[in-house]
Design a protein around this motif. Structure first.
Motif, PDB file in Angstrom:
ATOM      1  N   THR A 102       0.841  -1.201   0.000  1.00 27.69           N
ATOM      2  CA  THR A 102       0.000   0.000   0.000  1.00 27.69           C
ATOM      3  C   THR A 102       0.873   1.247   0.000  1.00 27.69           C
ATOM      4  OG1 THR A 102      -1.515  -1.270   1.365  1.00 27.69           O
ATOM      5  CG2 THR A 102      -1.970   1.084   1.163  1.00 27.69           C
ATOM      6  N   ARG A 103       1.928   1.234   0.822  1.00 21.25           N
ATOM      7  CA  ARG A 103       2.771   2.426   0.948  1.00 21.25           C
ATOM      8  C   ARG A 103       3.716   2.630  -0.221  1.00 21.25           C
ATOM      9  NH1 ARG A 103       6.004   1.278   4.486  1.00 21.25           N
ATOM     10  NH2 ARG A 103       5.187  -0.651   5.330  1.00 21.25           N
ATOM     11  N   ARG A 104       4.138   1.554  -0.856  1.00 19.92           N
ATOM     12  CA  ARG A 104       5.231   1.658  -1.829  1.00 19.92           C
ATOM     13  C   ARG A 104       4.837   1.501  -3.294  1.00 19.92           C
ATOM     14  NH1 ARG A 104       9.901   3.815   0.480  1.00 19.92           N
ATOM     15  NH2 ARG A 104      10.324   2.766   2.459  1.00 19.92           N
ATOM     16  N   ARG A 105       3.619   1.075  -3.545  1.00 25.59           N
ATOM     17  CA  ARG A 105       3.340   0.715  -4.946  1.00 25.59           C
ATOM     18  C   ARG A 105       3.391   1.916  -5.898  1.00 25.59           C
ATOM     19  NH1 ARG A 105      -2.919  -1.243  -4.321  1.00 25.59           N
ATOM     20  NH2 ARG A 105      -3.640   0.710  -3.456  1.00 25.59           N
ATOM     21  N   LYS A 111       8.785   4.521 -10.746  1.00 28.26           N
ATOM     22  CA  LYS A 111      10.136   4.116 -11.155  1.00 28.26           C
ATOM     23  C   LYS A 111      10.086   3.091 -12.295  1.00 28.26           C
ATOM     24  CE  LYS A 111      12.042   4.507  -6.465  1.00 28.26           C
ATOM     25  NZ  LYS A 111      12.647   5.808  -6.380  1.00 28.26           N
ATOM     26  N   ASP A 112       8.900   2.841 -12.820  1.00 29.88           N
ATOM     27  CA  ASP A 112       8.741   1.913 -13.941  1.00 29.88           C
ATOM     28  C   ASP A 112       9.022   0.461 -13.539  1.00 29.88           C
ATOM     29  OD1 ASP A 112       8.015   1.342 -16.510  1.00 29.88           O
ATOM     30  OD2 ASP A 112       9.902   1.987 -17.435  1.00 29.88           O
ATOM     31  N   VAL A 113       8.678   0.144 -12.287  1.00 26.56           N
ATOM     32  CA  VAL A 113       8.871  -1.226 -11.793  1.00 26.56           C
ATOM     33  C   VAL A 113       7.548  -1.977 -11.896  1.00 26.56           C
ATOM     34  CG1 VAL A 113       9.419  -2.638  -9.749  1.00 26.56           C
ATOM     35  CG2 VAL A 113      10.699  -0.520 -10.187  1.00 26.56           C
ATOM     36  N   ARG A 114       7.607  -3.152 -12.488  1.00 23.96           N
ATOM     37  CA  ARG A 114       6.424  -4.023 -12.559  1.00 23.96           C
ATOM     38  C   ARG A 114       6.472  -4.955 -11.350  1.00 23.96           C
ATOM     39  NH1 ARG A 114       5.061  -9.020 -16.196  1.00 23.96           N
ATOM     40  NH2 ARG A 114       7.310  -9.226 -16.421  1.00 23.96           N
ATOM     41  N   MET A 133      -2.168  -7.519  -3.377  1.00 22.57           N
ATOM     42  CA  MET A 133      -1.222  -8.077  -4.341  1.00 22.57           C
ATOM     43  C   MET A 133      -1.774  -7.916  -5.761  1.00 22.57           C
ATOM     44  SD  MET A 133      -0.206 -11.391  -1.980  1.00 22.57           S
ATOM     45  CE  MET A 133       0.360 -12.474  -3.197  1.00 22.57           C
ATOM     46  N   ASP A 134      -3.036  -8.252  -5.935  1.00 22.48           N
ATOM     47  CA  ASP A 134      -3.645  -8.152  -7.267  1.00 22.48           C
ATOM     48  C   ASP A 134      -3.657  -6.706  -7.750  1.00 22.48           C
ATOM     49  OD1 ASP A 134      -4.030 -10.833  -7.315  1.00 22.48           O
ATOM     50  OD2 ASP A 134      -6.134 -10.772  -6.695  1.00 22.48           O
ATOM     51  N   GLU A 135      -4.006  -5.776  -6.844  1.00 22.37           N
ATOM     52  CA  GLU A 135      -4.050  -4.363  -7.228  1.00 22.37           C
ATOM     53  C   GLU A 135      -2.662  -3.866  -7.645  1.00 22.37           C
ATOM     54  OE1 GLU A 135      -7.454  -3.229  -3.901  1.00 22.37           O
ATOM     55  OE2 GLU A 135      -5.396  -2.486  -3.674  1.00 22.37           O
ATOM     56  N   SER A 136      -1.647  -4.240  -6.877  1.00 22.06           N
ATOM     57  CA  SER A 136      -0.284  -3.771  -7.182  1.00 22.06           C
ATOM     58  C   SER A 136       0.186  -4.317  -8.526  1.00 22.06           C
ATOM     59  CB  SER A 136       0.711  -4.215  -6.110  1.00 22.06           C
ATOM     60  OG  SER A 136       0.200  -3.977  -4.841  1.00 22.06           O
ATOM     61  N   ALA A 137      -0.140  -5.586  -8.772  1.00 19.88           N
ATOM     62  CA  ALA A 137       0.262  -6.202 -10.041  1.00 19.88           C
ATOM     63  C   ALA A 137      -0.470  -5.531 -11.201  1.00 19.88           C
ATOM     64  CB  ALA A 137      -0.030  -7.704 -10.006  1.00 19.88           C
ATOM     65  N   GLU A 138      -1.745  -5.279 -11.006  1.00 19.39           N
ATOM     66  CA  GLU A 138      -2.559  -4.662 -12.057  1.00 19.39           C
ATOM     67  C   GLU A 138      -2.056  -3.244 -12.360  1.00 19.39           C
ATOM     68  OE1 GLU A 138      -4.842  -5.925 -13.957  1.00 19.39           O
ATOM     69  OE2 GLU A 138      -5.471  -4.022 -14.878  1.00 19.39           O
ATOM     70  N   GLN A 139      -1.825  -2.483 -11.294  1.00 19.42           N
ATOM     71  CA  GLN A 139      -1.403  -1.079 -11.465  1.00 19.42           C
ATOM     72  C   GLN A 139      -0.088  -0.957 -12.227  1.00 19.42           C
ATOM     73  OE1 GLN A 139      -1.268   1.185  -7.789  1.00 19.42           O
ATOM     74  NE2 GLN A 139       0.189   2.663  -8.618  1.00 19.42           N
ATOM     75  N   THR A 140       0.807  -1.940 -12.041  1.00 14.01           N
ATOM     76  CA  THR A 140       2.163  -1.798 -12.571  1.00 14.01           C
ATOM     77  C   THR A 140       2.441  -2.710 -13.766  1.00 14.01           C
ATOM     78  OG1 THR A 140       3.007  -3.452 -11.015  1.00 14.01           O
ATOM     79  CG2 THR A 140       3.047  -1.167 -10.269  1.00 14.01           C
TER      80      THR A 140
END
Ligand code: IPE
Ligand code: IPE
Ligand code: MG
Length: 253
Positions: A102-105, A111-114, A133-140
């Motif tokens: 939540t804090r780092r995504r 930084k263009d990190v997937r 986890m799903d949200e972070s993966a989707e966002q990036t």
């Protein structure tokens, strides 16, 4: 070969980075982030403070990968065996990993990190954590400078079992079971095998990390405890990697 950047006005970081052969940077680095509990215990702190302190190490290692040009970083955050720890520590780790995402995504996204995940999605992982986890993966998912794969509820043997299950489910015939077929059914078939695996905290074992994928990885062990690990330590490991002769069973050059 010793690693001595010598005196200079530059920061230690950029000096150690400048010693690396930029044409032979490992494409994929794996990290067994170990020693959090001991780091905390040495300071008279609860073990969980060590996990929290590991966040800075992870973020600095990501920076180091971006600077050095590493394209894939896979970090071992929670193993299928770590459920055997006291319930309080497991609860902390679940919540901590969720809050880290939540804090780092957004920062990682910029930084263009997937961000990817590797491991079993079983009932023991709380739904909230799974959602994050799903949200972070989707966002990036469209980022392509570095793929950061977080191995969470991950076990190398479980991954092979899951691959074999998928083959059986697909009705693959015995004569069609091959190394290629198994590789294609791993959690991330698109990821290249790690060139370099680093384990911190002075332990000389793999602890069920990426068993299939590390068949020909170079292994570097360091006594540094994970919360103290910084990009210079990554560069030192890459330097050691660059001094190795990878033979893949053939005769050396
Ligand atoms: C690694 O640190 C983090 C996880 C396994 C989740 P440890 O918690 O294993 O720390 P030590 O090995 O006990 O010092
Ligand atoms: C490996 O560390 C797992 C992670 C870093 C997530 P452990 O601390 O669980 O490994 P062992 O028990 O010392 O082999
Ligand atoms: Mg440990």
């Amino acid at each position: 070969m010793s690693f001595d950047p010598g005196p200079s006005d530059e920061s230690e970081e950029s000096r150690t980075l400048s010693l690396l052969d930029r044409n032979r940077i490992p494409v994929h680095v794996g990290c067994v982030m170990d020693g959090n509990g001991r780091w905390a215990q040495k300071r008279g702190l609860p073990r969980t403070d060590g996990h929290a302190a590991g966040e800075a190490a992870l973020m600095d290692t990501v920076e180091g990968c971006l600077d050095a040009g590493v394209r894939w970083l896979t970090v071992y955050a929670f193993s299928t065996e770590n459920w055997r720890r006291p319930a309080d520590e497991v609860r902390f780790l679940m919540h901590f990993n969720e809050s880290l995402l939540t804090r780092r995504r957004d920062e990682l996204d910029k930084k263009d990190v997937r961000i990817c995940f590797s491991g079993r999605r079983d009932w023991r992982v709380p739904r909230r954590v799974m959602r994050r986890m799903d949200e972070s993966a989707e966002q990036t998912k469209r980022n392509d400078r570095l793929t950061l794969t977080i191995a969470f509820n991950y076990g190398g043997r479980a991954e092979i079992v899951d691959a074999v299950r998928a083959l059986v489910q697909n009705g693959v015939k015995p004569q069609d079971v091959s190394e290629k077929a198994i590789s294609k059914h791993l959690y991330h078939p698109e990821a290249p095998d790690p060139d370099l695996v680093i384990r911190t905290s002075g332990e000389y074992r793999i602890s069920n990390f990426l068993l299939w994928e590390i068949a020909y990885s170079e292994l570097v062990f360091t006594d540094v405890l994970w919360p103290d690990f910084r990009r210079e330590d990554l560069y030192k490991a890459i330097y050691e990697f660059q001094g190795r002769n990878r033979r893949y069973g053939k005769l050396g050059s």
